[in-house]
Write a protein that holds these residues in place. Structure first.
Motif, PDB file in Angstrom:
ATOM      1  N   ILE A 101      13.259  46.261 -89.219  1.00  0.00           N
ATOM      2  CA  ILE A 101      12.956  47.565 -90.090  1.00  0.00           C
ATOM      3  C   ILE A 101      11.577  47.186 -90.890  1.00  0.00           C
ATOM      4  N   ILE A 102      10.654  48.119 -90.780  1.00  0.00           N
ATOM      5  CA  ILE A 102       9.371  48.109 -91.306  1.00  0.00           C
ATOM      6  C   ILE A 102       9.474  49.076 -92.445  1.00  0.00           C
ATOM      7  N   ASP A 103       9.189  48.703 -93.665  1.00  0.00           N
ATOM      8  CA  ASP A 103       9.238  49.542 -94.883  1.00  0.00           C
ATOM      9  C   ASP A 103       7.661  49.961 -95.069  1.00  0.00           C
ATOM     10  N   ALA A 104       7.273  51.178 -95.008  1.00  0.00           N
ATOM     11  CA  ALA A 104       5.748  51.783 -95.578  1.00  0.00           C
ATOM     12  C   ALA A 104       6.004  52.399 -96.736  1.00  0.00           C
ATOM     13  N   THR A 105       5.272  51.904 -97.914  1.00  0.00           N
ATOM     14  CA  THR A 105       5.466  52.579 -99.148  1.00  0.00           C
ATOM     15  C   THR A 105       4.041  53.096 -99.777  1.00  0.00           C
ATOM     16  N   THR A 106       4.125  54.312-100.200  1.00  0.00           N
ATOM     17  CA  THR A 106       2.908  55.086-100.756  1.00  0.00           C
ATOM     18  C   THR A 106       3.140  55.552-102.017  1.00  0.00           C
ATOM     19  N   THR A 107       2.277  55.831-102.743  1.00  0.00           N
ATOM     20  CA  THR A 107       2.621  56.275-104.084  1.00  0.00           C
ATOM     21  C   THR A 107       1.541  57.367-104.217  1.00  0.00           C
ATOM     22  N   THR A 108       1.993  58.922-104.353  1.00  0.00           N
ATOM     23  CA  THR A 108       1.344  59.850-104.355  1.00  0.00           C
ATOM     24  C   THR A 108       1.756  60.652-105.617  1.00  0.00           C
ATOM     25  N   CYS A 109       1.105  61.132-106.543  1.00  0.00           N
ATOM     26  CA  CYS A 109       1.252  62.167-107.748  1.00  0.00           C
ATOM     27  C   CYS A 109       2.544  61.103-108.464  1.00  0.00           C
ATOM     28  N   ASN A 110       2.334  59.928-108.701  1.00  0.00           N
ATOM     29  CA  ASN A 110       3.100  58.877-109.449  1.00  0.00           C
ATOM     30  C   ASN A 110       4.590  58.845-108.740  1.00  0.00           C
ATOM     31  N   VAL A 111       4.571  59.538-107.479  1.00  0.00           N
ATOM     32  CA  VAL A 111       5.896  59.176-106.904  1.00  0.00           C
ATOM     33  C   VAL A 111       5.938  58.353-105.740  1.00  0.00           C
ATOM     34  N   THR A 112       6.752  57.607-105.870  1.00  0.00           N
ATOM     35  CA  THR A 112       6.892  56.386-104.747  1.00  0.00           C
ATOM     36  C   THR A 112       7.753  56.783-103.679  1.00  0.00           C
ATOM     37  N   ASN A 113       7.083  56.760-102.311  1.00  0.00           N
ATOM     38  CA  ASN A 113       7.967  57.077-101.155  1.00  0.00           C
ATOM     39  C   ASN A 113       7.886  55.890-100.272  1.00  0.00           C
ATOM     40  N   THR A 114       9.081  55.798 -99.805  1.00  0.00           N
ATOM     41  CA  THR A 114       9.217  54.720 -98.597  1.00  0.00           C
ATOM     42  C   THR A 114       9.736  55.286 -97.161  1.00  0.00           C
ATOM     43  N   GLU A 115       8.710  55.049 -96.395  1.00  0.00           N
ATOM     44  CA  GLU A 115       9.087  55.370 -94.847  1.00  0.00           C
ATOM     45  C   GLU A 115       9.816  54.106 -94.237  1.00  0.00           C
ATOM     46  N   THR A 116      10.689  54.307 -93.467  1.00  0.00           N
ATOM     47  CA  THR A 116      11.256  53.152 -92.807  1.00  0.00           C
ATOM     48  C   THR A 116      11.294  53.549 -91.384  1.00  0.00           C
ATOM     49  N   THR A 117      10.877  52.620 -90.588  1.00  0.00           N
ATOM     50  CA  THR A 117      10.670  52.664 -89.097  1.00  0.00           C
ATOM     51  C   THR A 117      11.846  51.439 -88.594  1.00  0.00           C
ATOM     52  N   GLU A 118      12.368  51.882 -87.559  1.00  0.00           N
ATOM     53  CA  GLU A 118      13.512  50.649 -86.979  1.00  0.00           C
ATOM     54  C   GLU A 118      12.989  50.484 -85.381  1.00  0.00           C
ATOM     55  N   MET A 119      13.145  49.332 -85.098  1.00  0.00           N
ATOM     56  CA  MET A 119      12.912  48.731 -83.998  1.00  0.00           C
ATOM     57  C   MET A 119      14.039  47.859 -83.489  1.00  0.00           C
ATOM     58  N   THR A 120      14.684  48.148 -82.116  1.00  0.00           N
ATOM     59  CA  THR A 120      15.724  47.264 -81.688  1.00  0.00           C
ATOM     60  C   THR A 120      15.108  46.184 -80.752  1.00  0.00           C
ATOM     61  N   ILE A 121      15.629  44.853 -80.868  1.00  0.00           N
ATOM     62  CA  ILE A 121      14.960  43.655 -80.417  1.00  0.00           C
ATOM     63  C   ILE A 121      15.874  43.016 -79.638  1.00  0.00           C
ATOM     64  N   LYS A 122      15.727  42.853 -78.266  1.00  0.00           N
ATOM     65  CA  LYS A 122      16.596  42.192 -77.502  1.00  0.00           C
ATOM     66  C   LYS A 122      16.344  40.948 -76.420  1.00  0.00           C
ATOM     67  N   ASP A 123      17.150  40.057 -76.564  1.00  0.00           N
ATOM     68  CA  ASP A 123      16.921  38.807 -75.768  1.00  0.00           C
ATOM     69  C   ASP A 123      16.650  39.278 -74.397  1.00  0.00           C
ATOM     70  N   VAL A 124      15.827  38.474 -73.596  1.00  0.00           N
ATOM     71  CA  VAL A 124      15.877  38.718 -71.973  1.00  0.00           C
ATOM     72  C   VAL A 124      16.539  37.083 -71.575  1.00  0.00           C
ATOM     73  N   THR A 125      17.234  37.130 -70.880  1.00  0.00           N
ATOM     74  CA  THR A 125      17.883  35.748 -70.317  1.00  0.00           C
ATOM     75  C   THR A 125      17.556  35.592 -68.947  1.00  0.00           C
ATOM     76  N   PRO A 126      17.555  34.332 -68.391  1.00  0.00           N
ATOM     77  CA  PRO A 126      17.235  34.099 -67.074  1.00  0.00           C
ATOM     78  C   PRO A 126      18.157  34.908 -66.029  1.00  0.00           C
ATOM     79  N   MET A 127      17.446  35.342 -65.003  1.00  0.00           N
ATOM     80  CA  MET A 127      18.211  35.944 -64.047  1.00  0.00           C
ATOM     81  C   MET A 127      18.946  35.345 -62.915  1.00  0.00           C
ATOM     82  N   VAL A 128      20.335  35.459 -62.773  1.00  0.00           N
ATOM     83  CA  VAL A 128      21.172  34.706 -61.698  1.00  0.00           C
ATOM     84  C   VAL A 128      21.488  35.785 -60.755  1.00  0.00           C
ATOM     85  N   ILE A 129      20.974  35.661 -59.335  1.00  0.00           N
ATOM     86  CA  ILE A 129      21.390  36.520 -58.287  1.00  0.00           C
ATOM     87  C   ILE A 129      22.400  35.851 -57.438  1.00  0.00           C
ATOM     88  N   SER A 130      23.478  36.442 -57.064  1.00  0.00           N
ATOM     89  CA  SER A 130      24.506  35.848 -56.196  1.00  0.00           C
ATOM     90  C   SER A 130      24.731  36.987 -55.147  1.00  0.00           C
TER      91      SER A 130
END
Length: 584
Positions: free
Chosen positions: A382-411
């Motif tokens: 989760i990345i938070d991006a915070t700005t202040t405009t007109c003395n009002v603080t806004n935070t925009e959150t951006t989410e990314m999903t991270i996944k392992d990559v495991t060795p392949m086994v083929i049979s």
């Protein structure tokens, strides 16, 4: 009253009931007749997003609930509603839900209806709107107008919408230029076009000052039966009944923080009351939030996952309206996420990024998931991006999903076939990163087949096959498997040789014709007899001693892959040789 001769296919009669109607369960519309919310509640539920406070909402000049019997004329109740899309309808429209407004029945937006209804009769005193009249330069019928006051928290207002009409393309350049406008008025706004309260119409085509009208869309896309500059031609009418729909458009305009403005959404038929138009307003997109974050993945095969060591995510921040000065956006990794700095590059992650003056978006930030070799569950960054405009603080959150990559086994499981039927070989992959959304891998067999399973009919014997699988990240692995193909031997011929034996005797021959598939033979003889040669062949030599007894000789062919078949037998009658018994 003006009429147009309409040539339309005969359709099953359509009844407006005020309840949800659907097309292939992918577009649904809930009409005003079934909505007991007041315009204020309706706007707050279906239109308003973050950073704005609304008040004084009206629909066609009334604050009564949308389904109120006090609304005049009553058909107005069905010119507004809420909608949702799924599947193909969502893909075509680009919006998953929100508010729908029309110059006719909103439920007729669903294919295969014919949205062409004169709601109250042309030139009814209830139907005109002065702002729409200016846009069309023609009398207005069947108006549908939603308006309210609002106070923005930042210096910009923005929302997203799609405009559509049955007037496309047959009436391009005609008087039937159905009017549609998004009228914004308030402090610092001077439209200069004669709109109410000196409003400005913020429904304009991208990168232009041209209003979103049938005439202006036609000027670019008339006759284009595919994807045009601003719109697409709805030839199939699988979900939507309008002829042409724009792409998702964004309306935005600079405002002054904490001041009260007025917003008016309006649509109506121009010149006559038929061939309706409609507008889809995205749910909760009416907002005053100065910064929006968006991500895109460099590897489309991983779906929405950022996979360790496999591609990058591009993070960009944008604004709906440019700022006259640099805007600093402060960044941080939110501890509420399960991923932290050690899981990603760049390291350290930037603590701020600057949106240059008069720019619409920031430079991209390229994010990689570190391949740490650990077995971990799916993590959320989760990345938070915070700005202040007109003395009002806004935070925009951006989410990314991270996944392992495991060795392949083929049979692949080896197969044995003995009945002549084909064998099915299947490659089984564990680990790796499947190709999404199908959750599969790329396969290549030494037969040139590219499917996970293959069906083979190999010759008799031992045949080796190999397969290579490749995952979404380019990781590859191979395995070999085989098919042993044989048959169970059988004989349709009897054993040949003498069946009455006078003992003792030597060198008696017994034989059976070669059996198909037999690579060896198994013989048995009566007690006291002995096989002296050819024991594993189809011909044997037998010696019978004086102690031999009567019995049977049997033979069965055997296959090294499929084993022995059924035995074939020959009855043997053994008698002592009289001469042998009387000899001295």
């Amino acid at each position: 009253m003006k009429f147009r001769v309409l040539f339309v296919p005969v359709l099953i009669a359509f009844m407006v009931t005020g309840i949800t109607t659907e097309s292939l369960s992918q577009l649904s519309v809930n009409t005003g007749t079934a909505i007991s919310l007041t315009p204020q509640q309706f706007v707050q539920t279906y239109l308003v997003g973050t950073g704005v406070t609304i008040s004084n909402a009206l629909y066609n000049g009334s604050s009564e609930p949308l389904n109120s019997s006090l609304r005049t004329p009553p058909k107005y109740r069905d010119q507004i509603g809420s909608f949702t899309t799924t599947g193909g309808a969502q893909t075509e429209l680009g919006i998953s839900g929100g508010v729908i407004m029309s110059s006719g029945y909103v439920a007729k937006a669903i294919a295969p209806n014919n949205p062409s209804d004169d709601m109250e009769g042309t030139n009814s005193p209830f139907e005109s709107d002065p702002d729409l009249y200016i846009l069309a330069n023609k009398e207005i019928n069947d108006k549908s107008v939603l308006e309210f006051d609002f106070v923005p928290e930042t210096d910009v207002i923005t929302f997203r919408y799609v405009f559509s009409s049955l007037e496309f393309d047959n009436y391009c350049g005609s008087n039937y230029n159905d009017a549609f406008g998004l009228f914004l008025s308030g402090p610092g706004i001077a439209g200069g076009q004669g709109f109410t309260n000196n409003a400005v119409n913020i429904a304009v085509l991208p990168e232009t000052i041209a209003y979103v009208t049938i005439a202006n869309v036609c000027a670019a896309d008339n006759g284009n039966t595919g994807k045009g500059t601003y719109s697409w031609w709805n030839a199939a009418k699988t979900y939507f009944s309008y002829n042409r729909l724009t792409y998702v458009l964004t309306a935005s305009y600079p405002v002054t923080c904490n001041q009260t403005y007025h917003m008016k959404f309006a649509i109506g038929d121009a010149y006559d009351g038929i061939l309706d138009s409609g507008v889809f307003l995205e749910q909760n997109s009416f907002s005053s939030n100065s910064v929006m974050g968006s991500t895109s993945l460099s590897n489309p095969l991983t779906g929405q996952y950022l996979v360790e060591g496999c591609g990058t995510a591009t993070l960009i921040y944008s604004v709906a309206q440019t700022h006259p000065t640099n805007l600093t956006i402060y960044l941080s990794i939110d501890p509420l996420g399960t991923a932290n700095q050690a899981d990603i590059l760049p390291n350290p992650f930037p603590t701020e990024i600057v949106l240059p003056a008069y720019s619409i978006q920031t430079a991209p930030i390229l994010i990689q998931a570190v391949s740490d070799g650990l077995t971990e569950p799916v993590e959320t960054l989760i990345i938070d991006a915070t700005t202040t405009t007109c003395n009002v603080t806004n935070t925009e959150t951006t989410e990314m999903t991270i996944k392992d990559v495991t060795p392949m086994v083929i049979s692949a499981v080896n197969k044995t076939i003995c009945d002549g039927t084909p064998a099915v070989l299947t490659a089984v992959v564990t680990g790796g990163q499947p190709i999404l959304p199908a959750s599969t891998f790329n396969y290549l067999w030494n037969t040139t087949a590219t499917t996970q399973s293959i069906t083979v009919s190999p010759p008799l014997g031992h045949t080796v096959y190999s397969v290579t699988a490749t995952d979404a990240c380019g990781q590859a692995g191979s395995t070999a498997t085989y098919v042993d193909s044989g048959i169970i031997p059988a004989s349709t011929s009897p054993i040949t040789g003498i069946n009455t034996v006078c003992t003792p005797v030597t060198g008696v021959t017994y034989s059976i014709p070669p059996m198909t598939g037999a690579d060896s033979y198994i013989w048995t003889v009566p007690a006291g007899a002995a096989i002296t040669s050819g024991g594993s062949t189809n011909t044997i030599t037998v010696d019978f001693s004086i102690s031999s007894v009567s019995g049977v000789i049997t033979d069965k062919g055997t296959n090294s892959i499929c084993g022995p078949g059924q035995p074939v037998s020959l009855a043997i009658n053994v008698a002592p040789n009289p001469q042998a018994a009387g000899s001295i």
